[in-house]
Design an enzyme around this catalytic site. Structure first.
Site, mmCIF file in Angstrom:
data_model
loop_
_atom_site.group_PDB
_atom_site.id
_atom_site.type_symbol
_atom_site.label_atom_id
_atom_site.label_comp_id
_atom_site.label_asym_id
_atom_site.label_seq_id
_atom_site.Cartn_x
_atom_site.Cartn_y
_atom_site.Cartn_z
ATOM 1 N N HIS A 54 57.795 -34.318 9.940
ATOM 2 C CA HIS A 54 57.195 -33.560 8.827
ATOM 3 C C HIS A 54 55.865 -32.919 9.235
ATOM 4 C CE1 HIS A 54 59.966 -35.182 5.671
ATOM 5 N NE2 HIS A 54 60.028 -36.202 6.500
ATOM 6 N N ASN A 77 62.305 -36.578 -0.350
ATOM 7 C CA ASN A 77 62.884 -35.399 0.303
ATOM 8 C C ASN A 77 63.588 -34.528 -0.725
ATOM 9 O OD1 ASN A 77 62.108 -35.939 2.962
ATOM 10 N ND2 ASN A 77 63.963 -37.068 3.439
HETATM 11 FE FE1 HDD Z 1 59.127 -40.649 6.484
HETATM 12 C C1 HDD Z 1 56.388 -38.742 6.991
HETATM 13 C C2 HDD Z 1 59.949 -38.738 3.720
HETATM 14 C C3 HDD Z 1 62.108 -42.340 6.164
HETATM 15 C C4 HDD Z 1 58.190 -42.703 8.937
HETATM 16 N N1 HDD Z 1 58.336 -39.047 5.547
HETATM 17 C C5 HDD Z 1 57.184 -38.403 5.908
HETATM 18 C C6 HDD Z 1 56.921 -37.334 4.998
HETATM 19 C C7 HDD Z 1 57.922 -37.327 4.082
HETATM 20 C C8 HDD Z 1 58.808 -38.413 4.426
HETATM 21 C C9 HDD Z 1 58.085 -36.373 2.926
HETATM 22 C C10 HDD Z 1 55.758 -36.378 5.097
HETATM 23 C C11 HDD Z 1 54.636 -36.745 4.189
HETATM 24 C C12 HDD Z 1 53.559 -35.698 4.284
HETATM 25 O O1 HDD Z 1 53.770 -34.598 3.738
HETATM 26 O O2 HDD Z 1 52.555 -35.987 4.893
HETATM 27 N N2 HDD Z 1 60.745 -40.512 5.242
HETATM 28 C C13 HDD Z 1 60.836 -39.733 4.125
HETATM 29 C C14 HDD Z 1 62.023 -40.101 3.387
HETATM 30 C C15 HDD Z 1 62.632 -41.106 4.080
HETATM 31 C C16 HDD Z 1 61.827 -41.374 5.247
HETATM 32 C C17 HDD Z 1 62.448 -39.475 2.080
HETATM 33 C C18 HDD Z 1 63.880 -41.853 3.765
HETATM 34 C C19 HDD Z 1 64.367 -41.994 2.575
HETATM 35 N N3 HDD Z 1 60.006 -42.206 7.409
HETATM 36 C C20 HDD Z 1 61.215 -42.786 7.094
HETATM 37 C C21 HDD Z 1 61.398 -43.984 7.896
HETATM 38 C C22 HDD Z 1 60.273 -44.104 8.679
HETATM 39 C C23 HDD Z 1 59.430 -42.976 8.357
HETATM 40 C C24 HDD Z 1 62.608 -44.901 7.823
HETATM 41 C C25 HDD Z 1 59.907 -45.145 9.701
HETATM 42 C C26 HDD Z 1 60.378 -46.355 9.731
HETATM 43 N N4 HDD Z 1 57.606 -40.653 7.791
HETATM 44 C C27 HDD Z 1 57.396 -41.634 8.688
HETATM 45 C C28 HDD Z 1 56.090 -41.472 9.441
HETATM 46 C C29 HDD Z 1 55.484 -40.222 8.767
HETATM 47 C C30 HDD Z 1 56.558 -39.812 7.794
HETATM 48 C C31 HDD Z 1 56.233 -41.434 10.914
HETATM 49 C C32 HDD Z 1 55.007 -39.108 9.695
HETATM 50 C C33 HDD Z 1 53.673 -38.668 9.157
HETATM 51 C C34 HDD Z 1 53.348 -39.608 8.118
HETATM 52 O O3 HDD Z 1 54.340 -40.544 8.006
HETATM 53 O O4 HDD Z 1 52.367 -39.595 7.425
HETATM 54 O O5 HDD Z 1 55.298 -42.596 9.278
#
Ligand code: HDD
Length: 692
Positions: free
Chosen positions: A78, A151
């Site tokens: 993202h 999402n």
């Molecule tokens: Fe995630 C970012 C949505 C599963 C680890 N995720 C991130 C963002 C969104 C989502 C919208 C961006 C937020 C922003 O605008 O800063 N992610 C989801 C959804 C998931 C999902 C809807 C499943 C239903 N994500 C998911 C899993 C993991 C992560 C299973 C790790 C175990 N996601 C992350 C992250 C991020 C992230 C790496 C990257 C930047 C941040 O968090 O702030 O931690």
């Protein structure tokens, strides 16, 4: 030796705003980060006019030092996103379901910040790849920050957070070559997918038009996981969150999305910014699906499995409020880049479920914020800081900006007995409480058998789509798998796809011109769930052209009345009008008056607009016949199934662009285009594109 006369001439060159002018106008004086005013922002300090720069030049050193460190690590996923401020207003209170402060009183408003994003692309990548879109909202409530980090698709690729790094490594640019950027159409992604049948439901969504939205303003949002609501009596209910856009759901066509990437890589960012800037504030309804353990126990899927959804036909959507985005960020870095969403940010009245994907997320986001923002004090950055009182005994750390007075930084303490402030204390009153859920069993690494059906909902999604939508999904599979170079990967995808539908897999195999392989063994018998119309975009079309953008192509000699009528009709319909001409300097209207235009034809292909109107003069139309950009403008609008309005003079253009008259080509009542700008003529599609 220095030539003082020469130096003083160079230093006195005009700089836009001279020092005296700045001071007279009240403009702030330029200073270093430590507040020392700077007299010269053009020249470094040198030993003489042709000499080396001196180490003592702290002004230069500080400026370059800071610049060198401007970038912070981009989000792992993202990374590419846009955001805006706004508010949430409770329209239908639900105190009987939850004690969450924002749902208690009709009309109650809280500020919020929303960020929309793509998933796979890097920070500078295009806005319109085929991809899931992030839909994250931070509510600054009086009982703490609540982050709903969802999402635009209600299900996910995997069931357990353990697989998230693998999924992301597979979709990101391939490890050795560093490409492709922002694309799932490559070997490693499809290799992973073909080996993970649980991803098949999400893949059907990702290959559908949901993954190529027309605008952030026109997509749904989903919390994806099942969460819990707790009310004041400690009653617990399951809840799923849904955002529904007031402008309706709308997507682009694949060919259009590809061309938009070239014409305007910032298409979605610009669209959101311009809409808010012009006062057309995007709005969504927040709705909840409420159900209990009994309902959960009787479903043929597990409500804790993030690869499953609950059809709206089974549990109705209850609207509880609305989100309005009414303010653009003032500084993209400070707000959009530094905003840190945490699924762990919940408020009293909202709690997690045991969904193993959600449970993993609860760990991941806190970690990532520390690595991106460099400090455990990232919550002090204004965009992340709660707007309600906040007290605890956490202290110090890198970039600490709070000054914590007093002697005690521990709890319990008895400093009040000595007449000193004892600091904050836990309170049960209105505090966050975890839902009391009974659990028993054996500690293990295992997936519940209730998570085993990977295909029935994928099949339900497919059959809930219109024929045109199903064709788009098939075409997307064909496109993506044609980019896959490893034959065995293509075959394994097809063998898995046969479990969704044999006919559909056959269609894709014909598109690839390869034989259908043997069906992959499914873990459980695939079931036929009833069609859910709510899963289709085409069955739930937007109701009006409000918020869309139309281009009128004008030339010298364009009729004044024609333009005025178009302007008035667009304004009435809430449609943005852009005047496009061959040259940005504008045109001379039939009356001789000058008309300013909004864009040059070569830089504004019709993919950037929802519909087009051609109003050249006869001479202007003749000239446009020799311009490939003009012909492409018309033929693309036609092949992207858009409405076209064409005055009599422009008929030659229609002919040259091979446009055949149909119900969406308006040659008489050209203003009708404005009423249908939100629609596409699906009936045209089979005649002009190689749909499968
Ligand atoms: Fe995630 C970012 C949505 C599963 C680890 N995720 C991130 C963002 C969104 C989502 C919208 C961006 C937020 C922003 O605008 O800063 N992610 C989801 C959804 C998931 C999902 C809807 C499943 C239903 N994500 C998911 C899993 C993991 C992560 C299973 C790790 C175990 N996601 C992350 C992250 C991020 C992230 C790496 C990257 C930047 C941040 O968090 O702030 O931690």
């Amino acid at each position: 030796m220095s030539d003082n006369t020469k130096n003083s001439i160079i230093n006195d060159q005009p700089r836009g705003k001279g020092d005296e002018v700045q001071q007279k106008n009240g403009t702030a004086t330029l200073t270093t980060n430590h507040g020392v005013s700077i007299s010269d922002n053009q020249n470094s300090l040198r030993s003489h006019d042709h000499g080396p720069t001196l180490l003592e030049d702290f002004v230069l050193r500080e400026k370059i030092f800071h610049f060198d460190h401007e970038r912070i690590p981009e989000r792992i996923v993202h990374a590419r996103g846009s955001g805006a401020h706004g508010y949430f207003e409770c329209t239908n209170p639900i105190p009987e379901l939850t004690m969450a402060s924002i749902f208690q009183k009709k009309g109650h408003k809280v500020p919020l910040f929303a960020r929309f994003s793509t998933v796979a692309g890097e920070k500078g990548s295009k806005d319109t790849p085929r991809d899931v879109r992030g839909f994250a909202v931070k509510f600054y409530t009086e009982t703490g920050n609540w982050d709903l980090v969802g999402n635009n698709i209600p299900v996910f690729f995997i069931q357990d957070a353990m697989k998230f790094p693998d999924l992301i490594h597979a979709v990101k640019p391939e490890a050795d070559r560093g490409f492709p950027q922002a694309a799932s159409a490559h070997d490693t992604f499809w290799d992973f997918i073909s080996l993970m049948p649980e991803s098949m439901h999400m893949i059907m969504w990702a290959m559908s038009d949901r993954a190529i939205p027309r605008s952030y303003r026109m997509m749904e949002g989903f919390g994806v996981h099942t969460f819990r609501f707790i009310n004041n009596q400690n009653d617990i209910k399951f809840v799923k969150f849904h955002w529904r856009p007031l402008l309706g759901l709308q997507s682009t066509l694949w060919d259009e999305a590809v061309k938009i990437s070239g014409a305007d890589p910032d298409y979605h960012r610009r669209d959101l910014w311009e809409a808010i800037h012009s006062g057309n504030f995007p709005e969504w309804e927040l709705a909840v699906q409420i159900f209990d353990e009994d309902f959960a126990n009787y479903q043929e899927y597990d409500v804790l499995d993030a690869t499953k959804l609950i059809p709206e036909e089974d549990v109705v959507l209850q609207v509880v409020g609305r989100m309005v985005l009414d303010r653009n960020p003032e500084n993209h870095f400070a707000e959009v880049e530094q905003v840190a969403f945490l699924p762990t940010n919940v408020i009293p009245g909202i709690d997690f479920s045991e969904d193993p994907l959600l449970q993993g997320r609860l760990f991941s986001y806190l970690d990532t914020q520390k690595s991106r923002l460099g400090t455990t004090n990232f919550h002090q950055i204004p965009i992340n800081a709660p707007r309600c009182p906040m007290h605890n005994f956490q202290r110090d750390g890198m970039m600490q900006t709070h000054l914590h007075p007093g002697r005690a930084s521990y709890e319990p303490n008895s400093l009040d007995e000595a007449g000193e402030d004892q600091g904050p204390r836990p309170s049960t009153h209105g505090a966050f409480t975890t839902a009391n859920i009974k659990g028993e069993g054996v500690k293990l690494r295992l997936r519940s058998s209730s998570f085993a059906d990977h295909y029935s909902q994928a099949r339900q999604f497919l059959f809930s789509q219109t024929e045109a939508e199903q064709n788009h999904i098939a075409a997307a599979f064909v496109f993506e798998l044609s980019k896959v170079e490893l034959t065995h990967v293509r075959l394994r995808v097809l063998s898995s796809l046969r479990n969704v539908s044999d006919d559909f897999a056959k269609k894709v195999s014909i598109g690839l011109n390869i034989d259908l392989p043997k069906k992959m063994q499914a873990l459980v018998q695939v079931k036929d769930f009833p069609v859910s119309d709510k899963l289709s975009i085409h069955k739930n079309p937007p109701i009006s052209s409000k918020g869309r953008c139309i281009a009128a192509l004008v030339t010298d000699g364009t009729d004044d009345d024609e333009i005025n009528n178009i302007k008035m009709a667009c304004k009435k319909a809430g449609v943005v009008l852009k005047l496009i001409a061959s040259k940005i300097g504008g045109i001379e209207l039939k009356s001789g008056a000058h008309l300013n235009v909004d864009g040059q034809l070569a830089g504004n292909p019709s993919v950037l607009f929802d519909a087009i109107i051609l109003v050249p003069s006869a001479k202007g139309a003749e000239a446009l016949l020799k311009d490939a950009a003009a012909i492409g403008f018309v033929s693309d609008a036609y092949s992207h199934l858009k409405a076209i309005g064409a005055n009599t003079q422009s008929q030659v253009l229609l002919k040259k662009a091979n446009v055949e008259n149909d119900d969406f080509v308006y040659v008489k009542q050209i203003l009708s285009v404005i009423e249908v700008a939100h629609q596409r003529m699906w009936a045209r599609e089979p005649f002009i594109s190689m749909v499968i």
